[in-house]
Scaffold this motif. Structure first.
Motif, PDB file in Angstrom:
ATOM      1  N   THR A 298     -10.754   8.702   3.257  1.00  0.00           N
ATOM      2  CA  THR A 298     -11.594   9.928   3.089  1.00  0.00           C
ATOM      3  C   THR A 298     -11.009  11.020   2.066  1.00  0.00           C
ATOM      4  OG1 THR A 298     -10.577  10.314   5.072  1.00  0.00           O
ATOM      5  CG2 THR A 298     -12.622   9.091   5.612  1.00  0.00           C
ATOM      6  N   GLY A 299      -9.699  10.389   2.066  1.00  0.00           N
ATOM      7  CA  GLY A 299      -8.704  11.276   1.322  1.00  0.00           C
ATOM      8  C   GLY A 299      -8.018  12.321   2.989  1.00  0.00           C
ATOM      9  N   SER A 300      -8.210  11.915   3.833  1.00  0.00           N
ATOM     10  CA  SER A 300      -7.693  12.321   4.940  1.00  0.00           C
ATOM     11  C   SER A 300      -6.361  12.459   4.939  1.00  0.00           C
ATOM     12  CB  SER A 300      -7.960  12.563   5.782  1.00  0.00           C
ATOM     13  OG  SER A 300      -7.501  12.973   6.792  1.00  0.00           O
ATOM     14  N   PRO A 301      -4.766  12.396   5.078  1.00  0.00           N
ATOM     15  CA  PRO A 301      -3.239  12.301   5.235  1.00  0.00           C
ATOM     16  C   PRO A 301      -3.187  11.349   6.411  1.00  0.00           C
ATOM     17  CG  PRO A 301      -3.933  14.759   6.178  1.00  0.00           C
ATOM     18  CD  PRO A 301      -4.917  14.719   5.244  1.00  0.00           C
ATOM     19  N   ASP A 302      -4.370  11.393   7.357  1.00  0.00           N
ATOM     20  CA  ASP A 302      -4.374  10.642   8.272  1.00  0.00           C
ATOM     21  C   ASP A 302      -5.271   9.928   7.784  1.00  0.00           C
ATOM     22  OD1 ASP A 302      -3.334  12.387  10.292  1.00  0.00           O
ATOM     23  OD2 ASP A 302      -5.730  12.900  10.761  1.00  0.00           O
ATOM     24  N   ASP A 303      -5.788   8.515   7.466  1.00  0.00           N
ATOM     25  CA  ASP A 303      -6.028   7.372   7.161  1.00  0.00           C
ATOM     26  C   ASP A 303      -5.492   6.308   7.292  1.00  0.00           C
ATOM     27  OD1 ASP A 303      -8.437   8.798   5.948  1.00  0.00           O
ATOM     28  OD2 ASP A 303      -8.457   9.218   3.587  1.00  0.00           O
ATOM     29  N   VAL A 304      -5.841   5.408   7.998  1.00  0.00           N
ATOM     30  CA  VAL A 304      -4.901   4.534   8.040  1.00  0.00           C
ATOM     31  C   VAL A 304      -5.065   3.059   6.865  1.00  0.00           C
ATOM     32  CG1 VAL A 304      -4.870   4.863  10.225  1.00  0.00           C
ATOM     33  CG2 VAL A 304      -6.099   3.048   9.845  1.00  0.00           C
ATOM     34  N   GLY A 305      -4.066   2.575   6.410  1.00  0.00           N
ATOM     35  CA  GLY A 305      -4.325   0.965   6.216  1.00  0.00           C
ATOM     36  C   GLY A 305      -3.802   0.258   6.476  1.00  0.00           C
ATOM     37  N   ASP A 306      -3.694  -1.003   4.789  1.00  0.00           N
ATOM     38  CA  ASP A 306      -3.028  -2.290   5.345  1.00  0.00           C
ATOM     39  C   ASP A 306      -1.085  -2.003   4.045  1.00  0.00           C
ATOM     40  OD1 ASP A 306      -3.932  -3.265   8.091  1.00  0.00           O
ATOM     41  OD2 ASP A 306      -5.639  -3.828   5.456  1.00  0.00           O
ATOM     42  N   LEU A 307      -0.046  -1.812   4.501  1.00  0.00           N
ATOM     43  CA  LEU A 307       1.200  -1.849   4.121  1.00  0.00           C
ATOM     44  C   LEU A 307       1.768  -3.237   3.885  1.00  0.00           C
ATOM     45  CD1 LEU A 307       3.552  -0.299   2.608  1.00  0.00           C
ATOM     46  CD2 LEU A 307       4.429  -0.688   4.751  1.00  0.00           C
ATOM     47  N   SER A 308       2.252  -3.910   2.507  1.00  0.00           N
ATOM     48  CA  SER A 308       2.227  -4.892   2.590  1.00  0.00           C
ATOM     49  C   SER A 308       3.841  -5.312   1.195  1.00  0.00           C
ATOM     50  CB  SER A 308       0.944  -5.577   1.359  1.00  0.00           C
ATOM     51  OG  SER A 308       1.881  -6.931   1.205  1.00  0.00           O
ATOM     52  N   LEU A 309       4.514  -5.532   1.546  1.00  0.00           N
ATOM     53  CA  LEU A 309       5.712  -6.091   1.177  1.00  0.00           C
ATOM     54  C   LEU A 309       6.017  -7.527   0.910  1.00  0.00           C
ATOM     55  CD1 LEU A 309       8.038  -4.162   3.973  1.00  0.00           C
ATOM     56  CD2 LEU A 309       7.092  -2.778   1.377  1.00  0.00           C
ATOM     57  N   ASP A 310       5.972  -6.882  -0.521  1.00  0.00           N
ATOM     58  CA  ASP A 310       5.981  -9.079  -1.006  1.00  0.00           C
ATOM     59  C   ASP A 310       7.440  -9.588  -1.608  1.00  0.00           C
ATOM     60  OD1 ASP A 310       3.815 -10.226  -0.400  1.00  0.00           O
ATOM     61  OD2 ASP A 310       2.381  -8.763  -2.107  1.00  0.00           O
ATOM     62  N   ILE A 311       8.440  -9.903  -0.774  1.00  0.00           N
ATOM     63  CA  ILE A 311       9.949 -10.288  -1.384  1.00  0.00           C
ATOM     64  C   ILE A 311       9.924 -11.944  -2.730  1.00  0.00           C
ATOM     65  CG2 ILE A 311      12.136 -10.467  -0.841  1.00  0.00           C
ATOM     66  CD1 ILE A 311       9.959  -8.473   1.609  1.00  0.00           C
ATOM     67  N   SER A 312      10.157 -11.669  -2.978  1.00  0.00           N
ATOM     68  CA  SER A 312      10.727 -12.685  -4.011  1.00  0.00           C
ATOM     69  C   SER A 312      11.577 -13.201  -4.535  1.00  0.00           C
ATOM     70  CB  SER A 312       9.334 -12.340  -6.102  1.00  0.00           C
ATOM     71  OG  SER A 312       9.867 -11.526  -6.021  1.00  0.00           O
ATOM     72  N   GLY A 313      12.521 -13.790  -4.349  1.00  0.00           N
ATOM     73  CA  GLY A 313      14.008 -14.434  -5.488  1.00  0.00           C
ATOM     74  C   GLY A 313      14.558 -15.376  -4.486  1.00  0.00           C
ATOM     75  N   ARG A 314      15.663 -16.036  -4.375  1.00  0.00           N
ATOM     76  CA  ARG A 314      16.094 -17.236  -3.695  1.00  0.00           C
ATOM     77  C   ARG A 314      16.600 -17.057  -2.628  1.00  0.00           C
ATOM     78  NH1 ARG A 314      21.785 -18.652  -6.979  1.00  0.00           N
ATOM     79  NH2 ARG A 314      21.979 -16.615  -7.020  1.00  0.00           N
ATOM     80  N   TRP A 315      16.865 -17.806  -2.140  1.00  0.00           N
ATOM     81  CA  TRP A 315      16.778 -17.471  -0.469  1.00  0.00           C
ATOM     82  C   TRP A 315      17.603 -16.866  -0.083  1.00  0.00           C
ATOM     83  CZ3 TRP A 315      16.631 -22.304   3.747  1.00  0.00           C
ATOM     84  CH2 TRP A 315      15.867 -21.180   4.981  1.00  0.00           C
TER      85      TRP A 315
END
Length: 287
Positions: A69-86
């Motif tokens: 909506t353009g509001s700073p109060d909008d919510v959403g889904d954050l995704s953190l994808d980590i790649s590389g050797r274990w």
């Protein structure tokens, strides 16, 4: 820095995550680990002195608004994808969760202050110890921020000191945060990570025996009775207990049956346990 989109809420997190590249082991911390965590061998500690996280290469961040909506109060889904050797990425779990939690509390659930937090932790700790409870502090990845966790640990430590003077049977057994353990003279204590069991299951493609296989590798590395707190709920507690009812493998028999302990593609069974000098006995010919 790989990011797709975002708003004010995730800017804080995006500014902090790249700073993980600056984290390194100090000489004082190395000395502490050598003298306190004697189950870490010399090769591993040497590895830690040169180890660096590389978030710009290993982490991809995306934030998807649920309703923009353009509001700073909008919510959403954050995704953190980590790649590389274990080996290179397993240490991300705690700092990333801690930073995410801190970013959340900076913008949400803000009706809160530091006032009385140390005292409240003292009261809670005293009640637990007075009633014979043995517990440890595990708040790093869920903390409001660093200072809050510091206050809580100070309160718990005060409760432990008071309770010891009273002769109560309970105990503050330590903290999973090695930094605070070093700062306040507590025992660093933790569990085998869920990720350890999950990774073993994925690599072997054997989820039925993953608990037992992972425990065999663990004992083969550290020895019996060392770092022996194992999580029971990775694939459900009933499944874990089926494996745990069997005789716990000793360091010797943890390597005896290659078919049960050898991960496909691995060059050898689990390493033998370390001796008092932090070295392993590799004199025996191994296939």
């Amino acid at each position: 820095w790989p990011i797709e989109t975002g708003d004010a809420k995730d800017t804080e997190l995006l500014m902090l995550v790249p700073e993980l590249a600056n984290v390194s082991l100090t000489s004082a911390e190395l000395n502490y680990l050598e003298n306190t965590c004697t189950y870490f061998n010399k090769d591993y500690l040497q590895f830690l002195t040169t180890f660096r996280l590389q978030p710009s290469k290993q982490i991809h961040v995306s934030f998807a608004l649920l309703n923009d909506t353009g509001s700073p109060d909008d919510v959403g889904d954050l995704s953190l994808d980590i790649s590389g050797r274990w080996l290179d990425t397993i240490l991300y779990e705690i700092p990333l969760l801690a930073l995410t939690s801190e970013a959340y509390f900076k913008f949400c659930d803000r009706d809160w202050t530091y006032r009385h937090q140390q005292g409240r932790a003292y009261i809670k700790g005293r009640r637990l110890i007075e009633h014979g409870c043995i517990f440890s502090e595990f708040g790093s990845r869920r903390r409001r921020d660093y200072h809050t966790q510091d206050l809580v640990i100070q309160g718990l430590k005060q409760a432990a000191a008071h309770s010891e003077a009273q002769g109560w049977k309970g105990e503050l057994s330590g903290t999973s945060n090695v930094h605070f353990a070093m700062k306040y003279g507590l025992t660093p204590v933790g569990t085998v990570a869920h990720e350890w069991f999950m990774g073993i299951a994925s690599i072997t493609n054997d989820y039925v025996h993953a608990n037992e296989t992972a425990l065999r590798y663990w004992v083969g590395c550290f020895g019996e009775g060392v770092l022996g707190i194992a999580l029971t709920d990775t694939f459900g507690t009933p499944t874990f207990l089926k494996a745990f009812k069997r005789t716990m493998p000793t360091p010797a028999n943890s390597m005896a049956d290659d078919k049960k302990t050898l991960i496909p593609g691995a060059a050898s069974p689990p390493l033998p346990p370390m001796d008092a000098n932090g070295t392993t006995d590799t004199s025996e010919e191994r296939s």
